[in-house]
Each structure stands twice: as structure tokens, then as C-alpha cells.
Design an enzyme around this catalytic site. Structure first.
Site, PDB file in Angstrom:
ATOM      1  N   GLU A 294       2.582  15.873   3.286  1.00 31.79           N
ATOM      2  CA  GLU A 294       2.273  15.317   4.544  1.00 31.79           C
ATOM      3  C   GLU A 294       3.124  16.004   5.651  1.00 31.79           C
ATOM      4  OE1 GLU A 294       1.858  11.219   5.128  1.00 31.79           O
ATOM      5  OE2 GLU A 294       1.054  10.600   3.231  1.00 31.79           O
TER       6      GLU A 294
ATOM      7  N   LYS B 225       2.342   3.374  10.958  1.00 28.86           N
ATOM      8  CA  LYS B 225       2.168   4.675  11.811  1.00 28.86           C
ATOM      9  C   LYS B 225       1.171   5.713  11.116  1.00 28.86           C
ATOM     10  CE  LYS B 225       4.689   8.915  12.730  1.00 28.86           C
ATOM     11  NZ  LYS B 225       5.773   9.864  12.046  1.00 28.86           N
TER      12      LYS B 225
ATOM     13  N   HIS C 130       0.275  10.828   7.414  1.00 26.79           N
ATOM     14  CA  HIS C 130       0.141  12.094   8.288  1.00 26.79           C
ATOM     15  C   HIS C 130      -1.030  12.877   7.736  1.00 26.79           C
ATOM     16  CE1 HIS C 130       4.291  10.602   8.547  1.00 26.79           C
ATOM     17  NE2 HIS C 130       4.030  11.020   9.741  1.00 26.79           N
TER      18      HIS C 130
END
EC number: 4.2.1.10
Length: 252
Positions: free
Chosen positions: A86, A170, A143
């Protein structure tokens, strides 16, 4: 929507909170960065543990955490080992990743940990429960440094983080076009208006995505990352410039 309060900092109301990343590679550079960062104005300090070379030794990691905490006792500290898959600096086994996070939780030195969504549902849920039992908050993250998924897919991931117990979901994605930036902002707004019952952090990376780092208060992202010296991800801007823009948007 509920907020998250860490060391008197209320995440999820008012201006997006500014997070900066400390990326020292050894104890000496960690200490030097932590002392230098005391001169900057920001809200949350993220320690990017994947930049630290001695991760094989849990004790060395905790010693570095103590150095950071001693340098800045009043700033909320986010413990983050970003995996190589990530966008992080080092590859480690899932077991060692979980061991480091549990050691950080046990230490009493950190206020929050970053836990990657795709670590595996059972391990993620167990770590969330362990963190909460020790009064440590969880930023659950995903991510994609290659592309921007559909808005629907990003919302699904954020909702899954919420379902797994994240205090702050997130997501960070890489735009291949300006339309991709709009897709991220659309997903953020959709999440805020229809699904989020807690603060969410989103961003579109690189130069094209900079607007997403500035417009969180408009679209529903509770925090943004800025740079004191070296940026920890493409598109981060200097904390002083970042705060100025956030204040303009907040006061408009």
C-alpha cells in the site's frame, strides 16, 4: 455524527485537522525530526514506522516511540506501519505487522494506530477490539497508488471499515485524470451524507489531487496531511500553506 477526541483535539468538527508524518530511519534521526517538528504548527503527528530501519526489534521500535512521545507529549501520536503493497517502505509478515501494532497499543505511548483494511477481517477485528480495550483509537486505511476505484467501491470500503469498528475510516487513491479527483470527492460526499456516523479521511494524491487535501470541510474529510520537510505521499503541501487555505475555506 460522533466525533473523536484525542488529547483535547476534536476530530470531526470544524476545520480539518492537519497530520504530519515523521519518517526518521534510526533513533537519532527520529529524535532530531521530533525536536524539529516542535517548531511547526499541526494537530496530529503520524510516525511512519515503515521508514524506521530496525523494525525487526520490537524493543527498538518502542524506544523510538518513547523518544517521540518525550519530545512532544501533548500532540496526538498516530502509529503507522504502511505496508509495501500500500505504498510503504518495507515488507514484513502479517504476523510481525500485528505484533508491532499490539506492542504499540500495550506501550501506552501512542494515541492511535493505523490498521490497513485488507490485513484480513479476523485480524483487523481482533486488533480493533484490543486497541479499544486499551483506549487507543483506530484509523483504518486503504491506499491505492495506481488508480482511483469507482465511487461506489470507495464508499463500500469506507463502510466496511466502519462495520469493522474503525474510529476513523481513511482512503487515499491515485488519480489518472481530473475526473478521478471528482470521483473521490463524490465518494466522500456520499459517505458523509448517507453512511458516516464518525469522522472519515479521504484524499486524492499527486498534483491533480491537491484540491481534495484542501476541501475536506466542504466534502466531508476530517483531516488532511501536510509536509514539514519531506512529504510522505505525492501531493502533500507545506503545513503553513495548508493551514492558511483551510482557514480561508473555514471562515468563508
Amino acid at each position: 455524527m460522533k466525533t473523536v477526541t484525542v488529547k483535547n483535539l476534536i476530530i470531526g468538527e470544524g476545520m480539518p485537522k492537519i497530520i504530519v508524518s515523521l519518517m526518521g530511519r534510526d533513533i537519532n534521526s527520529v529524535k532530531a525530526e521530533a525536536l524539529a517538528y516542535r517548531e511547526a504548527t499541526f494537530d496530529i503527528l503520524e510516525w511512519r514506522v515503515d521508514h524506521f530501519m530496525d523494525i525487526a526489534s520490537t524493543q527498538s521500535v518502542l524506544t523510538a516511540a518513547r523518544v517521540i512521545r518525550d519530545a512532544m507529549p501533548d500532540i496526538p501520536l498516530l502509529f503507522t506501519f504502511r505496508s509495501a503493497k500500500e505504498g510503504g517502505e518495507q515488507t514484513i509478515t502479517t504476523q510481525h505487522y500485528l505484533t508491532l501494532n499490539r506492542a504499540a497499543i500495550d506501550s501506552g505511548l501512542v494515541d492511535m494506530i493505523d490498521l490497513e483494511l485488507f490485513t484480513g477481517d479476523a485480524d483487523v477485528k481482533a486488533t480493533v477490539d484490543y486497541a479499544h480495550a486499551h483506549n487507543v483509537y483506530v484509523v483504518m486505511s486503504n491506499h491505492d497508488f495506481h488508480q482511483t476505484p469507482s465511487a461506489e467501491e470507495m464508499v463500500l470500503r469506507l463502510r466496511k471499515m466502519q462495520a469493522l469498528g474503525a474510529d476513523i475510516p481513511k482512503i487515499a487513491v491515485m488519480p489518472q485524470s481530473k475526473h478521478d479527483v471528482l470521483t473521490l470527492l463524490t465518494a466522500t460526499l456520499e459517505m458523509q451524507q448517507h453512511y458516516a456516523d464518525r469522522p472519515v479521511i479521504t484524499m486524492s494524491m499527486a498534483k491533480e489531487g491537491v484540491i481534495s487535501r484542501l476541501a475536506g470541510e466542504v466534502f466531508g474529510s476530517a483531516a488532511t496531511f501536510g509536509a514539514v520537510k519531506q512529504a510522505s505521499a505525492p501531493g502533500q503541501i507545506a503545513v503553513n500553506d495548508l493551514r492558511s487555505v483551510l482557514m480561508i475555506l473555514h471562515n468563508a
